[in-house]
Enzyme design. Structure first.
Site, PDB file in Angstrom:
ATOM      1  N   TYR A 129      45.636  29.218  36.628  1.00 47.72           N
ATOM      2  CA  TYR A 129      47.082  29.056  36.659  1.00 47.72           C
ATOM      3  C   TYR A 129      47.527  28.888  38.105  1.00 47.72           C
ATOM      4  O   TYR A 129      46.798  29.245  39.039  1.00 47.72           O
ATOM      5  CB  TYR A 129      47.801  30.262  36.036  1.00 47.72           C
ATOM      6  CG  TYR A 129      47.640  31.547  36.827  1.00 47.72           C
ATOM      7  CD1 TYR A 129      48.571  31.920  37.800  1.00 47.72           C
ATOM      8  CD2 TYR A 129      46.562  32.392  36.611  1.00 47.72           C
ATOM      9  CE1 TYR A 129      48.419  33.091  38.529  1.00 47.72           C
ATOM     10  CE2 TYR A 129      46.396  33.569  37.338  1.00 47.72           C
ATOM     11  CZ  TYR A 129      47.337  33.909  38.295  1.00 47.72           C
ATOM     12  OH  TYR A 129      47.182  35.068  39.020  1.00 47.72           O
ATOM     13  N   THR A 133      43.663  36.320  40.670  1.00 50.23           N
ATOM     14  CA  THR A 133      42.660  35.320  40.312  1.00 50.23           C
ATOM     15  C   THR A 133      43.019  33.927  40.811  1.00 50.23           C
ATOM     16  O   THR A 133      42.137  33.095  41.006  1.00 50.23           O
ATOM     17  CB  THR A 133      42.461  35.277  38.785  1.00 50.23           C
ATOM     18  OG1 THR A 133      43.708  34.934  38.154  1.00 50.23           O
ATOM     19  CG2 THR A 133      41.988  36.626  38.263  1.00 50.23           C
ATOM     20  N   ARG A 171      37.638  43.886  42.631  1.00 49.25           N
ATOM     21  CA  ARG A 171      38.099  43.785  41.254  1.00 49.25           C
ATOM     22  C   ARG A 171      37.145  42.926  40.443  1.00 49.25           C
ATOM     23  O   ARG A 171      36.772  41.834  40.863  1.00 49.25           O
ATOM     24  CB  ARG A 171      39.502  43.157  41.212  1.00 49.25           C
ATOM     25  CG  ARG A 171      40.215  43.284  39.870  1.00 49.25           C
ATOM     26  CD  ARG A 171      41.509  42.503  39.893  1.00 49.25           C
ATOM     27  NE  ARG A 171      42.440  42.953  38.850  1.00 49.25           N
ATOM     28  CZ  ARG A 171      43.491  42.265  38.447  1.00 49.25           C
ATOM     29  NH1 ARG A 171      43.763  41.078  38.992  1.00 49.25           N
ATOM     30  NH2 ARG A 171      44.291  42.726  37.507  1.00 49.25           N
ATOM     31  N   ARG A 218      40.744  34.490  29.498  1.00 51.96           N
ATOM     32  CA  ARG A 218      41.684  33.402  29.732  1.00 51.96           C
ATOM     33  C   ARG A 218      42.035  33.251  31.214  1.00 51.96           C
ATOM     34  O   ARG A 218      42.679  32.273  31.605  1.00 51.96           O
ATOM     35  CB  ARG A 218      42.961  33.618  28.920  1.00 51.96           C
ATOM     36  CG  ARG A 218      43.635  34.924  29.216  1.00 51.96           C
ATOM     37  CD  ARG A 218      44.803  35.218  28.286  1.00 51.96           C
ATOM     38  NE  ARG A 218      45.175  36.617  28.306  1.00 51.96           N
ATOM     39  CZ  ARG A 218      45.853  37.190  29.278  1.00 51.96           C
ATOM     40  NH1 ARG A 218      46.233  36.477  30.321  1.00 51.96           N
ATOM     41  NH2 ARG A 218      46.159  38.469  29.233  1.00 51.96           N
ATOM     42  N   TYR A 265      39.375  44.983  34.908  1.00 51.00           N
ATOM     43  CA  TYR A 265      40.478  44.478  34.090  1.00 51.00           C
ATOM     44  C   TYR A 265      39.881  43.893  32.818  1.00 51.00           C
ATOM     45  O   TYR A 265      39.091  42.936  32.869  1.00 51.00           O
ATOM     46  CB  TYR A 265      41.254  43.413  34.863  1.00 51.00           C
ATOM     47  CG  TYR A 265      42.552  42.975  34.226  1.00 51.00           C
ATOM     48  CD1 TYR A 265      43.246  43.781  33.322  1.00 51.00           C
ATOM     49  CD2 TYR A 265      43.115  41.734  34.548  1.00 51.00           C
ATOM     50  CE1 TYR A 265      44.442  43.370  32.756  1.00 51.00           C
ATOM     51  CE2 TYR A 265      44.318  41.315  33.988  1.00 51.00           C
ATOM     52  CZ  TYR A 265      44.972  42.135  33.095  1.00 51.00           C
ATOM     53  OH  TYR A 265      46.157  41.725  32.534  1.00 51.00           O
ATOM     54  N   ASP A 325      52.982  45.762  39.564  1.00 56.80           N
ATOM     55  CA  ASP A 325      52.352  44.488  39.220  1.00 56.80           C
ATOM     56  C   ASP A 325      53.179  43.300  39.728  1.00 56.80           C
ATOM     57  O   ASP A 325      52.985  42.166  39.290  1.00 56.80           O
ATOM     58  CB  ASP A 325      52.103  44.349  37.718  1.00 56.80           C
ATOM     59  CG  ASP A 325      51.175  43.171  37.383  1.00 56.80           C
ATOM     60  OD1 ASP A 325      50.224  42.922  38.147  1.00 56.80           O
ATOM     61  OD2 ASP A 325      51.413  42.477  36.375  1.00 56.80           O
ATOM     62  N   ASN A 373      51.995  35.059  35.128  1.00 59.13           N
ATOM     63  CA  ASN A 373      51.618  34.626  33.782  1.00 59.13           C
ATOM     64  C   ASN A 373      52.588  35.060  32.684  1.00 59.13           C
ATOM     65  O   ASN A 373      52.246  34.972  31.503  1.00 59.13           O
ATOM     66  CB  ASN A 373      50.217  35.117  33.380  1.00 59.13           C
ATOM     67  CG  ASN A 373      49.184  34.862  34.448  1.00 59.13           C
ATOM     68  OD1 ASN A 373      49.354  34.012  35.307  1.00 59.13           O
ATOM     69  ND2 ASN A 373      48.096  35.613  34.400  1.00 59.13           N
TER      70      ASN A 373
END
Length: 316
Positions: free
Chosen positions: A49, A77, A124, A130, A157, A257, A262
């Protein structure tokens, strides 16, 4: 280089309310991100993304607005294993931030030392299919062994349905393990049902496992008050987070967060997220453990004695 945000995904909340709940002095937002700016820190080619830019200056402004003293910035990510945006934020934080990086097997000891010097204290491992491609577990075990020598920990995660398949791998990690967002439980199921009981057992059987009781906006089915007509935000998540806080008070963390990547349905007001805290940590003692004592012990252990002394002095 010009980047265009993934269609349909929302920008972060631009005008968060001032929380009604006043966090204790020295509180730490233990899970947040920086994205780009893409013109300075390009997003990874392999990303799943493209976010909106969310700079360190904007994160610092939010931290101060919400009343937090420090934060822990987690590599997202969309930046892959290029930790430059993260390191830039840490270096410019004046010691107020620590970081969780993403690294690959080929990283050198000198590069790990440089990350440590910048303020990184963990890596991490992401198992959300996804968001990332699968990394072989033998590579992750090798990385965990190398970062253990630096006193770092591993952040994991994953989604709750995958815990049975990942249990043996997680328990083989040679470091403290911090679970993001309670392992993403299905909050439509009973808090004492078999799925969440397995996560409780995971923490009870493994005293080196911690959990972040964060991201109600991702877990909730009912949503915030503006959508559900209720007074309390994300009420369906409260029993799950409260149970973890009360069962494992010395192994819990909390974070905003921000900037909430997303999300498509709604973008949370970060002030309301702070007001979620007293619903899950219902006493001043639990709130201090969650927001101050635990993150300081994990991320600034060399300052713990000094911080406690200052707190006692202020209370005198």
């Amino acid at each position: 280089m010009e980047f265009h945000k993934t269609p349909g995904w929302l920008d972060w909340y631009a005008d968060p309310s001032k929380p009604k709940f006043r966090v204790p002095d020295g509180a730490v937002d233990a899970h947040c991100h920086v994205f780009g700016p893409g013109s300075q820190f390009p997003y990874a080619e392999e990303r799943k993304y493209t976010p909106c830019d969310a700079s360190r200056r904007q994160l610092d402004a939010l931290r101060d607005h919400l009343g937090f003293a420090r934060n822990v910035i987690v590599q997202a990510t969309c930046h892959g294993a290029d930790n430059r945006a993260l390191v830039d934020a840490l270096v410019h934080s004046g010691g107020k931030a620590r970081g969780i990086a993403t690294v690959k097997r080929g990283i050198s000891d000198a590069e790990l030392e440089a990350l440590h010097e910048a303020g990184v204290r963990g890596v991490r491992f992401n198992f959300i299919k996804r968001l990332v491609d699968f990394t072989p577990k033998d590579e992750l075990i090798e990385i965990a062994g190398r970062i253990a020598r630096l006193g770092w920990h591993v952040v994991i995660y994953f989604e709750s349905v995958d815990l049975p398949d990942l249990w043996d791998f997680f328990t083989a990690l040679p470091t403290t393990v911090v679970v993001d967002h309670m392992g993403r439980p299905d909050v439509t199921r009973p808090v004492d049902g078999p799925e969440f009981e397995l996560f409780i057992k995971f923490m009870r059987d493994n005293p080196t496992v911690w959990s972040k009781v964060s991201c109600p906006e991702r877990l909730s089915v009912k949503g915030p008050p503006a959508l559900n007509g209720e007074q309390n935000a994300y009420r369906d998540v409260v029993p799950f987070a409260r149970r973890i806080v009360e069962t494992f008070p010395d192994r819990v963390l909390w974070g905003t967060d921000w900037p909430h990547p997303n999300l498509k349905d709604h973008m949370p007001d970060d002030g309301l997220l702070v007001d979620f805290i007293p619903q899950i940590a219902t006493t001043a003692e639990l709130q201090r453990k969650l927001l101050v004592d635990n993150p300081m012990r994990l991320y600034w252990p060399d300052e713990v004695g000094t911080t406690n002394a200052k707190t006692m002095e202020n209370q005198a």
